[in-house]
Scaffold this motif. Sequence first.
Motif, PDB file in Angstrom:
ATOM      1  N   LEU A 142       0.997  -8.272   0.640  1.00  0.00           N
ATOM      2  CA  LEU A 142       0.573  -8.000  -0.801  1.00  0.00           C
ATOM      3  C   LEU A 142      -0.160  -6.784  -0.930  1.00  0.00           C
ATOM      4  O   LEU A 142       0.097  -5.975  -1.927  1.00  0.00           O
ATOM      5  CB  LEU A 142      -0.385  -9.284  -1.305  1.00  0.00           C
ATOM      6  N   GLU A 143      -0.496  -6.211   0.306  1.00  0.00           N
ATOM      7  CA  GLU A 143      -1.098  -4.962   0.084  1.00  0.00           C
ATOM      8  C   GLU A 143       0.141  -3.793  -0.059  1.00  0.00           C
ATOM      9  O   GLU A 143      -0.202  -2.872  -0.631  1.00  0.00           O
ATOM     10  CB  GLU A 143      -2.101  -4.571   1.369  1.00  0.00           C
ATOM     11  N   VAL A 144       0.985  -4.055   0.620  1.00  0.00           N
ATOM     12  CA  VAL A 144       2.257  -3.185   0.619  1.00  0.00           C
ATOM     13  C   VAL A 144       2.814  -3.216  -0.751  1.00  0.00           C
ATOM     14  O   VAL A 144       3.236  -2.258  -1.383  1.00  0.00           O
ATOM     15  CB  VAL A 144       3.260  -3.608   1.721  1.00  0.00           C
ATOM     16  N   MET A 145       2.932  -4.423  -1.230  1.00  0.00           N
ATOM     17  CA  MET A 145       3.300  -4.532  -2.561  1.00  0.00           C
ATOM     18  C   MET A 145       2.448  -3.742  -3.630  1.00  0.00           C
ATOM     19  O   MET A 145       2.754  -3.337  -4.750  1.00  0.00           O
ATOM     20  CB  MET A 145       3.693  -6.114  -3.113  1.00  0.00           C
ATOM     21  N   ALA A 146       1.415  -4.008  -3.468  1.00  0.00           N
ATOM     22  CA  ALA A 146       0.147  -3.243  -4.436  1.00  0.00           C
ATOM     23  C   ALA A 146       0.720  -1.691  -4.275  1.00  0.00           C
ATOM     24  O   ALA A 146       0.750  -1.037  -5.235  1.00  0.00           O
ATOM     25  CB  ALA A 146      -1.071  -3.516  -4.047  1.00  0.00           C
ATOM     26  N   ALA A 147       0.581  -1.218  -2.866  1.00  0.00           N
ATOM     27  CA  ALA A 147       1.087   0.296  -2.925  1.00  0.00           C
ATOM     28  C   ALA A 147       2.439   0.417  -3.547  1.00  0.00           C
ATOM     29  O   ALA A 147       2.491   1.500  -4.082  1.00  0.00           O
ATOM     30  CB  ALA A 147       1.032   0.743  -1.629  1.00  0.00           C
ATOM     31  N   ALA A 148       3.384  -0.466  -3.351  1.00  0.00           N
ATOM     32  CA  ALA A 148       4.597  -0.416  -4.214  1.00  0.00           C
ATOM     33  C   ALA A 148       4.488   0.100  -5.513  1.00  0.00           C
ATOM     34  O   ALA A 148       5.269   0.855  -6.399  1.00  0.00           O
ATOM     35  CB  ALA A 148       5.654  -1.379  -3.704  1.00  0.00           C
ATOM     36  N   LEU A 149       3.343  -0.726  -5.959  1.00  0.00           N
ATOM     37  CA  LEU A 149       3.313  -0.407  -7.638  1.00  0.00           C
ATOM     38  C   LEU A 149       2.187   0.712  -7.999  1.00  0.00           C
ATOM     39  O   LEU A 149       1.600   0.730  -9.238  1.00  0.00           O
ATOM     40  CB  LEU A 149       2.775  -1.784  -8.019  1.00  0.00           C
TER      41      LEU A 149
END
Length: 314
Positions: free
Chosen positions: A148-155
Amino acid sequence: MATPIPVVDLSRWTANHRADQELLAAQVDRSLQSTGFLLVTGHGIEPDLPGQVRAAANDFFHLSQAAKQHYDQNRRGWIGRERVTTARSEGTHTPPDLLEVWSCGVNSSARPADAQQMPRDWPEEIPTLRPLVTAYTDRMRTLADTLLEVMAAALRQPADFFTRHTTRPHWDFTINWYPAANETGTAAPGQFRVGPHTDFGLITLLKRQPGKGGLQIYDDAAGWQDAPYEPSTYTLNIGDLMARWSGDRWRSGRHRVLPPPAEAPQEELTSLVYFHACAPHTDITSLPAPLGRRPYSPVRAGDYLHDKMRTILG
């Protein structure tokens, strides 16, 4: 031909090299826009742990029906055959799914220190099942929050954009046992091990076994395709709440599990399925354009999940 699903190496994130993290986040964003699925490697999960959980669960599923019935606990614990019809969640009418389930989770409505793992009763006949599931779900929760941290960075959002809503224990975990064809008999028309659906929550982490009656994912251009399998990876797919949160930037991947194959009548499979969810009171509001592509009406996470689960469990 198997639908291509990108493999992402999570060690590129945990090594804390900014350039690698940015490249990984961009790869995740592209992949979730195209399929809603990822294969995750570099996750750091002990390679023997899934097999140990699966072996203990299989010992339970091979108990007598009378013994298993003792652990049927209001949609937790053992869920027998004829009880789950997953396709109803998308309005599709099919016969009940050809599987049995061990279902557990954490009651996040309690204070964090008082959170209780459900069900209350675990199989006395298989004393290793509970500690193995506890160890496995602890690792899945950590892995899911990292993703989820990676996905936050992706956004291009703060690192805790999602994980601030997952600090209180809240997850669901099912062990899906798909019996062999020589035990279930011939599947009825339109009957599957798991009917076509999208998952309901944020992200799902799947550890599965390959088989002729295995996982398929839906591709807009090619229709239903066999999902690729890599033994060392976990399959990640996003669910409806994450799709809504991203404003349909990321897809909630439609999938199903084929019925037991007549040409392999002794094939039985066991899948470990971890569903990561935010706190039930979280309001899910779509990200605006240009990140988001379709605004949804806000929903409360717990209400959405509750309504969906009511549709599939008999």
